[in-house]
Design an enzyme around this catalytic site. Structure first.
Site, PDB file in Angstrom:
ATOM      1  CB  CYS A   1      44.531  28.312  34.757  1.00  0.00           C
ATOM      2  SG  CYS A   1      46.180  28.752  34.363  1.00  0.00           S
TER       3      CYS A   1
ATOM      4  CB  CYS B   1      45.107  31.180  34.262  1.00  0.00           C
ATOM      5  SG  CYS B   1      45.867  30.282  33.232  1.00  0.00           S
TER       6      CYS B   1
END
Length: 137
Positions: free
Chosen positions: A64, A67
């Site tokens: 991600c 993230c």
């Protein structure tokens, strides 16, 4: 020769002091870890949220992008606030993520006194997370 042993004793004493300072520096003000704690499983999350008054849980995935952008932010929060920061890899902990209704990453769940009190989905800037943590600290 006794002079050499005194120097060695002082050297060892200084090394011990430096080790203790380093150990002390790994905890922030309220005894919370100064770096994120990686949580694997319900029991570890429960013990972490019980042990510390305020815990910011970062549900993330390695793949991600947001993230990865959030990583330095959560490290800074762990280092500079009274909150503990826990990281949960959603791929390795799918049941745990489902338990908290995580459908997108990153998802941040703030715990206060062992109970979830706030949940945010998506990238949040450091100021937003810091003020949220401080509301409960």
């Amino acid at each position: 020769m006794s002079g050499d042993s005194s120097i060695e004793d002082i050297r060892n004493q200084k090394i011990d002091e430096m080790k203790k300072e380093t150990e002390d520096a790994t905890e922030s003000e309220a005894g919370a870890p100064a770096e994120p704690v990686y949580v694997n499983g319900v029991d570890k999350l429960t013990s972490t949220t019980s042990e510390y008054d305020v815990v910011l849980v970062d549900f993330y995935a390695d793949w991600c992008g947001p993230c990865q952008m959030l990583e330095p932010v959560v490290e800074s929060i762990a280092e500079s606030t009274a909150a503990a920061v826990a990281k949960v890899d959603v791929d390795a902990n799918q049941q745990l993520a489902a338990q908290f209704g995580v459908q997108g990453v990153p998802t941040m769940v703030l715990f206060a006194d062992g109970e979830p009190v706030e949940q945010m989905v998506g990238f949040e800037d450091e100021g937003t997370l810091r003020s949220l943590v401080e509301q409960y600290s």
